[in-house]
Design a protein around this motif. Structure first.
Motif, PDB file in Angstrom:
ATOM      1  N   VAL A  53       0.712  -1.478  -0.187  1.00 63.02           N
ATOM      2  CA  VAL A  53      -0.192  -0.223   0.103  1.00 63.02           C
ATOM      3  C   VAL A  53       1.127   1.127  -0.039  1.00 63.02           C
ATOM      4  CG1 VAL A  53      -1.759   1.323   0.560  1.00 63.02           C
ATOM      5  CG2 VAL A  53      -2.238  -1.006   1.142  1.00 63.02           C
ATOM      6  N   ARG A  54       0.588   1.834  -1.264  1.00 65.25           N
ATOM      7  CA  ARG A  54       1.642   2.711  -1.077  1.00 65.25           C
ATOM      8  C   ARG A  54       3.690   2.671  -0.973  1.00 65.25           C
ATOM      9  NH1 ARG A  54      -1.631   8.640   1.138  1.00 65.25           N
ATOM     10  NH2 ARG A  54      -3.661   7.754  -0.286  1.00 65.25           N
ATOM     11  N   PRO A  55       3.756   1.989  -1.071  1.00 63.47           N
ATOM     12  CA  PRO A  55       5.027   1.361  -1.151  1.00 63.47           C
ATOM     13  C   PRO A  55       6.269   2.240  -1.297  1.00 63.47           C
ATOM     14  CG  PRO A  55       4.283   0.496  -3.465  1.00 63.47           C
ATOM     15  CD  PRO A  55       3.315   1.133  -2.338  1.00 63.47           C
ATOM     16  N   ASP A  56       7.147   2.377  -0.388  1.00 67.19           N
ATOM     17  CA  ASP A  56       8.500   3.078  -0.605  1.00 67.19           C
ATOM     18  C   ASP A  56       9.334   1.591  -0.339  1.00 67.19           C
ATOM     19  OD1 ASP A  56       9.809   2.570   2.372  1.00 67.19           O
ATOM     20  OD2 ASP A  56       7.691   3.179   2.686  1.00 67.19           O
ATOM     21  N   ALA A  57      10.587   2.079  -0.515  1.00 71.05           N
ATOM     22  CA  ALA A  57      11.924   1.396  -1.065  1.00 71.05           C
ATOM     23  C   ALA A  57      11.745   0.741   0.149  1.00 71.05           C
ATOM     24  CB  ALA A  57      13.146   2.091  -1.476  1.00 71.05           C
ATOM     25  N   VAL A  58      12.405   1.362   1.075  1.00 65.55           N
ATOM     26  CA  VAL A  58      12.464   0.316   2.844  1.00 65.55           C
ATOM     27  C   VAL A  58      11.721  -0.076   2.985  1.00 65.55           C
ATOM     28  CG1 VAL A  58      13.524   0.829   4.870  1.00 65.55           C
ATOM     29  CG2 VAL A  58      13.930   2.432   3.780  1.00 65.55           C
ATOM     30  N   SER A  59      10.129  -0.344   2.467  1.00 61.71           N
ATOM     31  CA  SER A  59       9.404  -1.008   3.500  1.00 61.71           C
ATOM     32  C   SER A  59       9.254  -2.751   2.268  1.00 61.71           C
ATOM     33  CB  SER A  59       7.866  -0.319   2.822  1.00 61.71           C
ATOM     34  OG  SER A  59       7.673   0.206   4.143  1.00 61.71           O
ATOM     35  N   VAL A  60       9.368  -2.104   1.096  1.00 63.74           N
ATOM     36  CA  VAL A  60       9.162  -3.001  -0.140  1.00 63.74           C
ATOM     37  C   VAL A  60      11.027  -3.941   0.170  1.00 63.74           C
ATOM     38  CG1 VAL A  60       9.732  -3.864  -2.475  1.00 63.74           C
ATOM     39  CG2 VAL A  60       8.703  -2.060  -1.544  1.00 63.74           C
ATOM     40  N   ALA A  61      11.507  -3.472   0.615  1.00 60.17           N
ATOM     41  CA  ALA A  61      13.042  -4.201   0.800  1.00 60.17           C
ATOM     42  C   ALA A  61      12.900  -4.587   2.048  1.00 60.17           C
ATOM     43  CB  ALA A  61      14.382  -3.662   0.980  1.00 60.17           C
ATOM     44  N   LEU A  62      12.825  -4.009   2.967  1.00 61.67           N
ATOM     45  CA  LEU A  62      12.049  -5.151   4.553  1.00 61.67           C
ATOM     46  C   LEU A  62      11.255  -6.830   3.929  1.00 61.67           C
ATOM     47  CD1 LEU A  62      12.160  -2.761   7.403  1.00 61.67           C
ATOM     48  CD2 LEU A  62      14.370  -4.317   6.546  1.00 61.67           C
ATOM     49  N   GLY A  63      10.402  -6.329   3.258  1.00 65.27           N
ATOM     50  CA  GLY A  63       9.344  -7.179   3.118  1.00 65.27           C
ATOM     51  C   GLY A  63      10.027  -8.030   1.840  1.00 65.27           C
ATOM     52  N   ALA A  64      11.195  -8.319   1.250  1.00 64.17           N
ATOM     53  CA  ALA A  64      11.807  -9.296   0.591  1.00 64.17           C
ATOM     54  C   ALA A  64      12.836  -9.826   1.777  1.00 64.17           C
ATOM     55  CB  ALA A  64      13.383  -8.338  -0.240  1.00 64.17           C
ATOM     56  N   GLU A  65      13.034  -8.800   2.497  1.00 65.16           N
ATOM     57  CA  GLU A  65      14.206  -9.691   4.072  1.00 65.16           C
ATOM     58  C   GLU A  65      13.377 -10.726   4.598  1.00 65.16           C
ATOM     59  OE1 GLU A  65      16.892  -7.808   7.355  1.00 65.16           O
ATOM     60  OE2 GLU A  65      15.275  -7.492   6.359  1.00 65.16           O
ATOM     61  N   VAL A  66      12.043 -10.568   4.333  1.00 68.61           N
ATOM     62  CA  VAL A  66      10.963 -11.547   5.224  1.00 68.61           C
ATOM     63  C   VAL A  66      11.299 -12.836   4.811  1.00 68.61           C
ATOM     64  CG1 VAL A  66       8.515 -11.951   5.797  1.00 68.61           C
ATOM     65  CG2 VAL A  66      10.066  -9.674   6.894  1.00 68.61           C
ATOM     66  N   ASP A  67      10.522 -12.615   3.458  1.00 68.12           N
ATOM     67  CA  ASP A  67      10.509 -13.557   2.111  1.00 68.12           C
ATOM     68  C   ASP A  67      12.290 -14.735   2.396  1.00 68.12           C
ATOM     69  OD1 ASP A  67       8.367 -13.600   1.570  1.00 68.12           O
ATOM     70  OD2 ASP A  67       9.147 -11.797  -0.052  1.00 68.12           O
ATOM     71  N   PHE A  68      12.343 -14.163   2.547  1.00 71.23           N
ATOM     72  CA  PHE A  68      14.686 -14.645   2.201  1.00 71.23           C
ATOM     73  C   PHE A  68      14.382 -15.221   3.874  1.00 71.23           C
ATOM     74  CE2 PHE A  68      19.333 -13.974   3.373  1.00 71.23           C
ATOM     75  CZ  PHE A  68      19.449 -15.224   2.208  1.00 71.23           C
ATOM     76  N   VAL A  69      13.876 -14.993   4.535  1.00 73.41           N
ATOM     77  CA  VAL A  69      14.310 -15.492   6.119  1.00 73.41           C
ATOM     78  C   VAL A  69      13.250 -16.813   5.731  1.00 73.41           C
ATOM     79  CG1 VAL A  69      13.956 -15.409   8.691  1.00 73.41           C
ATOM     80  CG2 VAL A  69      14.959 -13.577   7.631  1.00 73.41           C
ATOM     81  N   HIS A  70      12.118 -16.639   5.756  1.00 75.63           N
ATOM     82  CA  HIS A  70      10.992 -17.704   4.929  1.00 75.63           C
ATOM     83  C   HIS A  70      11.773 -19.040   4.303  1.00 75.63           C
ATOM     84  CE1 HIS A  70       7.397 -20.243   4.794  1.00 75.63           C
ATOM     85  NE2 HIS A  70       7.850 -19.764   3.350  1.00 75.63           N
ATOM     86  N   ALA A  71      12.685 -18.162   3.084  1.00 73.50           N
ATOM     87  CA  ALA A  71      13.016 -19.115   2.198  1.00 73.50           C
ATOM     88  C   ALA A  71      14.507 -19.781   2.973  1.00 73.50           C
ATOM     89  CB  ALA A  71      13.457 -18.947   0.761  1.00 73.50           C
ATOM     90  N   VAL A  72      14.760 -19.594   3.736  1.00 71.51           N
ATOM     91  CA  VAL A  72      15.783 -19.877   4.680  1.00 71.51           C
ATOM     92  C   VAL A  72      15.583 -20.727   5.469  1.00 71.51           C
ATOM     93  CG1 VAL A  72      17.774 -19.654   6.120  1.00 71.51           C
ATOM     94  CG2 VAL A  72      17.779 -18.098   3.651  1.00 71.51           C
TER      95      VAL A  72
END
Length: 150
Positions: A53-72
């Motif tokens: 919702v109205r994304p900004d770079a930091v929030s999107v990057a942290l979302g990617a980090e959450v996905d990365f942690v889930h993958a690991v």
């Protein structure tokens, strides 16, 4: 585009866990597998709401980090639990794709979401950004933060 994939996948996991698990494993899903699948679906929907919702770079990057942690974490689970290896490897692969897509999106997303002053949604977006910046300070490498201009 990634938001619709995340929302669609999250809804499918939340609403249809048993058929999806049966499709992957070829066996009836246990109550535990169904519950965990629903939790993952709810997490994906919550993540889409928070990061897209109205994304900004930091929030999107942290979302990617959450996905990365889930993958690991799924790779670690696959190494320990042979019985659920097929499910956990599929979950790891999917989370890895979301992480890669989120990282690419973060590089293309403006550093600050455009929001009107006084708007309730704008207030939530500013709060999300403050929280994301605080979390990013402790979790994202300095080079990534610099690339995202935080």
């Amino acid at each position: 585009m990634i938001v619709w994939a995340r929302v669609g996948y999250g809804i499918a996991l939340l609403v249809l866990p048993s058929p999806l698990l049966r499709l992957v494993t070829g066996q009836p899903a246990t109550a535990r597998e169904q519950a965990l699948t629903r939790v993952l679906g709810a997490r994906l929907l919550a993540q889409a709401a928070v990061t897209d919702v109205r994304p900004d770079a930091v929030s999107v990057a942290l979302g990617a980090e959450v996905d990365f942690v889930h993958a690991v974490s799924m790779l670690a689970w696959a190494a320990v639990d042979r019985g659920s290896r097929r499910l956990t490897l599929l979950s790891a692969a999917t989370a890895g794709l979301f992480a890669a897509a989120g990282a690419a999106q973060a590089r293309r997303t403006p550093a600050v979401a455009h929001a009107r002053t006084g708007d309730a949604l704008a207030t939530l977006v500013r709060l999300r950004r403050r929280i994301a910046e605080s979390v990013a300070r402790y979790t994202l490498p300095r080079s990534v933060r610099a690339a995202l201009k935080t």
